[in-house]
Scaffold this motif. Structure first.
Motif, PDB file in Angstrom:
ATOM      1  N   TRP A 297      -4.784  17.856   3.090  1.00  0.00           N
ATOM      2  CA  TRP A 297      -5.835  16.961   3.023  1.00  0.00           C
ATOM      3  C   TRP A 297      -6.183  16.120   1.767  1.00  0.00           C
ATOM      4  O   TRP A 297      -6.556  15.182   1.788  1.00  0.00           O
ATOM      5  N   LEU A 298      -5.752  16.914   0.611  1.00  0.00           N
ATOM      6  CA  LEU A 298      -5.592  15.898  -0.710  1.00  0.00           C
ATOM      7  C   LEU A 298      -4.501  15.085  -0.587  1.00  0.00           C
ATOM      8  O   LEU A 298      -4.809  13.826  -0.923  1.00  0.00           O
ATOM      9  N   HIS A 299      -3.429  15.403   0.020  1.00  0.00           N
ATOM     10  CA  HIS A 299      -2.584  14.564   0.182  1.00  0.00           C
ATOM     11  C   HIS A 299      -2.852  13.457   1.108  1.00  0.00           C
ATOM     12  O   HIS A 299      -2.550  12.116   0.942  1.00  0.00           O
ATOM     13  N   LYS A 300      -3.543  13.493   2.019  1.00  0.00           N
ATOM     14  CA  LYS A 300      -4.132  12.551   3.215  1.00  0.00           C
ATOM     15  C   LYS A 300      -4.954  11.480   2.344  1.00  0.00           C
ATOM     16  O   LYS A 300      -4.916  10.315   2.442  1.00  0.00           O
ATOM     17  N   ASP A 301      -6.112  12.317   1.357  1.00  0.00           N
ATOM     18  CA  ASP A 301      -6.799  11.379   0.252  1.00  0.00           C
ATOM     19  C   ASP A 301      -6.086  10.334  -0.569  1.00  0.00           C
ATOM     20  O   ASP A 301      -6.356   9.185  -0.787  1.00  0.00           O
ATOM     21  N   LEU A 302      -5.090  11.091  -1.141  1.00  0.00           N
ATOM     22  CA  LEU A 302      -4.171  10.187  -1.836  1.00  0.00           C
ATOM     23  C   LEU A 302      -3.551   8.940  -0.948  1.00  0.00           C
ATOM     24  O   LEU A 302      -3.378   7.875  -1.824  1.00  0.00           O
ATOM     25  N   HIS A 303      -3.128   9.309   0.001  1.00  0.00           N
ATOM     26  CA  HIS A 303      -2.393   8.126   1.149  1.00  0.00           C
ATOM     27  C   HIS A 303      -3.707   7.046   1.222  1.00  0.00           C
ATOM     28  O   HIS A 303      -3.363   5.873   1.090  1.00  0.00           O
ATOM     29  N   LEU A 304      -4.854   7.443   1.539  1.00  0.00           N
ATOM     30  CA  LEU A 304      -5.789   6.488   1.796  1.00  0.00           C
ATOM     31  C   LEU A 304      -6.296   5.881   0.341  1.00  0.00           C
ATOM     32  O   LEU A 304      -6.720   4.432   0.417  1.00  0.00           O
ATOM     33  N   ALA A 305      -6.197   6.379  -0.632  1.00  0.00           N
ATOM     34  CA  ALA A 305      -6.521   5.914  -1.788  1.00  0.00           C
ATOM     35  C   ALA A 305      -5.509   4.735  -2.266  1.00  0.00           C
ATOM     36  O   ALA A 305      -5.894   3.525  -2.715  1.00  0.00           O
ATOM     37  N   THR A 306      -4.140   5.053  -2.113  1.00  0.00           N
ATOM     38  CA  THR A 306      -3.187   4.103  -2.292  1.00  0.00           C
ATOM     39  C   THR A 306      -3.278   3.043  -1.101  1.00  0.00           C
ATOM     40  O   THR A 306      -2.923   1.790  -1.700  1.00  0.00           O
ATOM     41  N   LEU A 307      -3.591   3.385  -0.049  1.00  0.00           N
ATOM     42  CA  LEU A 307      -3.617   2.449   0.931  1.00  0.00           C
ATOM     43  C   LEU A 307      -4.583   1.310   0.793  1.00  0.00           C
ATOM     44  O   LEU A 307      -4.624   0.070   0.750  1.00  0.00           O
ATOM     45  N   THR A 308      -5.880   1.638   0.145  1.00  0.00           N
ATOM     46  CA  THR A 308      -7.157   0.932  -0.125  1.00  0.00           C
ATOM     47  C   THR A 308      -6.518   0.069  -1.501  1.00  0.00           C
ATOM     48  O   THR A 308      -7.055  -1.101  -1.428  1.00  0.00           O
ATOM     49  N   ALA A 309      -5.924   0.648  -2.296  1.00  0.00           N
ATOM     50  CA  ALA A 309      -5.480  -0.209  -3.411  1.00  0.00           C
ATOM     51  C   ALA A 309      -4.270  -1.192  -2.964  1.00  0.00           C
ATOM     52  O   ALA A 309      -4.606  -2.357  -3.415  1.00  0.00           O
ATOM     53  N   TYR A 310      -3.694  -1.173  -1.964  1.00  0.00           N
ATOM     54  CA  TYR A 310      -2.865  -2.113  -1.495  1.00  0.00           C
ATOM     55  C   TYR A 310      -3.673  -3.053  -0.822  1.00  0.00           C
ATOM     56  O   TYR A 310      -3.497  -4.306  -1.090  1.00  0.00           O
ATOM     57  N   GLU A 311      -4.796  -2.668  -0.163  1.00  0.00           N
ATOM     58  CA  GLU A 311      -5.931  -3.610   0.376  1.00  0.00           C
ATOM     59  C   GLU A 311      -6.678  -4.303  -0.760  1.00  0.00           C
ATOM     60  O   GLU A 311      -6.944  -5.866  -0.639  1.00  0.00           O
ATOM     61  N   GLN A 312      -6.774  -3.905  -1.942  1.00  0.00           N
ATOM     62  CA  GLN A 312      -7.519  -4.547  -2.882  1.00  0.00           C
ATOM     63  C   GLN A 312      -6.525  -5.250  -3.979  1.00  0.00           C
ATOM     64  O   GLN A 312      -7.016  -6.051  -4.854  1.00  0.00           O
ATOM     65  N   ASN A 313      -5.230  -5.070  -3.595  1.00  0.00           N
ATOM     66  CA  ASN A 313      -4.117  -5.679  -4.425  1.00  0.00           C
ATOM     67  C   ASN A 313      -4.243  -5.259  -5.912  1.00  0.00           C
ATOM     68  O   ASN A 313      -4.398  -6.153  -6.892  1.00  0.00           O
ATOM     69  N   ILE A 314      -4.377  -3.946  -5.979  1.00  0.00           N
ATOM     70  CA  ILE A 314      -4.523  -3.284  -7.231  1.00  0.00           C
ATOM     71  C   ILE A 314      -3.419  -2.249  -7.707  1.00  0.00           C
ATOM     72  O   ILE A 314      -2.933  -1.706  -6.727  1.00  0.00           O
ATOM     73  N   PRO A 315      -2.733  -2.344  -8.642  1.00  0.00           N
ATOM     74  CA  PRO A 315      -1.666  -1.069  -8.584  1.00  0.00           C
ATOM     75  C   PRO A 315      -2.361   0.446  -9.041  1.00  0.00           C
ATOM     76  O   PRO A 315      -3.214   0.279  -9.929  1.00  0.00           O
ATOM     77  N   LEU A 316      -1.760   1.334  -8.555  1.00  0.00           N
ATOM     78  CA  LEU A 316      -2.094   2.664  -8.962  1.00  0.00           C
ATOM     79  C   LEU A 316      -0.908   3.624  -9.021  1.00  0.00           C
ATOM     80  O   LEU A 316      -0.490   4.286  -8.157  1.00  0.00           O
TER      81      LEU A 316
END
Length: 286
Positions: A225-244
């Motif tokens: 589930w932490l892996h899932k949350d990292l996926h959602l964070a990086t997906l959100t970063a893509y939506e926001q057009n910011i690098p992580l």
């Protein structure tokens, strides 16, 4: 998590109507003020406030909008509180749908794992209208030690992803520190003792030191589930057009550990995975 939250509400005198996709799990909560129903729509039809605590956005979508989903049973003016960890854009979409249907939505993911949930010490990170947050505050106070109103719909989910992103990267950093120390002949206990007394990831060390030293990786917060949350964070970063860049790299390490069979263990199992140890234990029954 959800079963422990429900148990605290029941102890506080609330009458509950419950649905779980696995009915046998729901039966464990059956009691004088706990009623097990056959669909989310039936639960919504009996309740002024509906809470969901689910694993993924897809699971939330299924329970809310699927056949006999909760949206089919919600009454005008009632409240849906989604405590699942999902991406902010998903929460905002749910809020828009509920507004169109004439009822209210809060995204309210929690900071805390199984023990805080059982003890009523969760922290609720809430997004939504201030008046609705205030209306639901007695529920948050029963299930948690405090709640934070982060802003409009989606902001609770946003704050939760920030929290879990930092948590994952912190655990990964501790793991690399342990591995480097051990390669230089410094025992993991010595490294953890040093970090525990410093401002560097100190709280993480306090909460997880015992698991690492005791080789006990039974799940408090499963790695998958932490892996899932990292996926959602990086997906959100893509939506926001910011690098992580660090988050994306750490996400892939967690993906490898999950693929290696450690998904149901606590996320601290990233340490034995990276150290090359075999799977240390099977997850214990919670």
């Amino acid at each position: 998590m959800g079963s422990r939250m429900a148990a605290n509400l029941s102890k506080a005198g609330y009458t509950l109507y419950i649905y779980n996709r696995d009915r046998e799990k729901a039966k464990k909560l059956a009691g004088e003020r706990v009623n097990i129903l056959d669909s989310p729509a039936m639960v919504a039809g009996e309740s002024n406030v509906v809470l969901t605590m689910l694993s993924t956005p897809d699971a939330v979508q299924e329970v809310a909008l699927g056949e006999e989903g909760l949206l089919a049973g919600m009454g005008k003016g009632n409240v849906w509180i989604d405590c699942s960890t999902v991406n902010p854009s998903f929460s905002r979409q749910r809020a828009d749908i509920t507004t169109q249907l004439g009822f209210n939505f809060l995204d309210a993911p929690v900071a805390g794992s199984l023990i805080p949930a059982e003890q009523g010490e969760l922290v609720f990170l809430v997004g939504g209208k201030k008046t609705i947050v205030k209306y639901c505050s007695p529920l948050f106070k029963v299930m948690g030690k405090k709640y934070i109103h982060a802003g409009d719909a989606g902001q609770g989910s946003a704050l939760k992803l920030v929290n879990n992103l930092v948590m994952a990267i912190s655990m990964y950093g501790i793991t690399e520190g342990l591995l480097l120390g051990e390669s230089l002949g410094i025992g993991k206990e010595e490294v953890l003792n040093l970090l525990e007394g410093s401002p560097i990831a100190a709280q993480m060390i306090v909460s997880k030191k015992g698991k690492i030293l005791g080789n006990d990786y039974s799940a408090e917060f499963p790695l998958q589930w932490l892996h899932k949350d990292l996926h959602l964070a990086t997906l959100t970063a893509y939506e926001q057009n910011i690098p992580l860049p660090a988050a994306n790299a750490v996400k892939e390490v967690f993906a490898m550990a999950r693929a290696g069979g450690m998904g149901e263990l606590d996320f601290t199992a990233i340490y034995p995975f990276l150290s090359g140890l075999k799977k240390p234990v099977k997850p214990t029954e919670q």
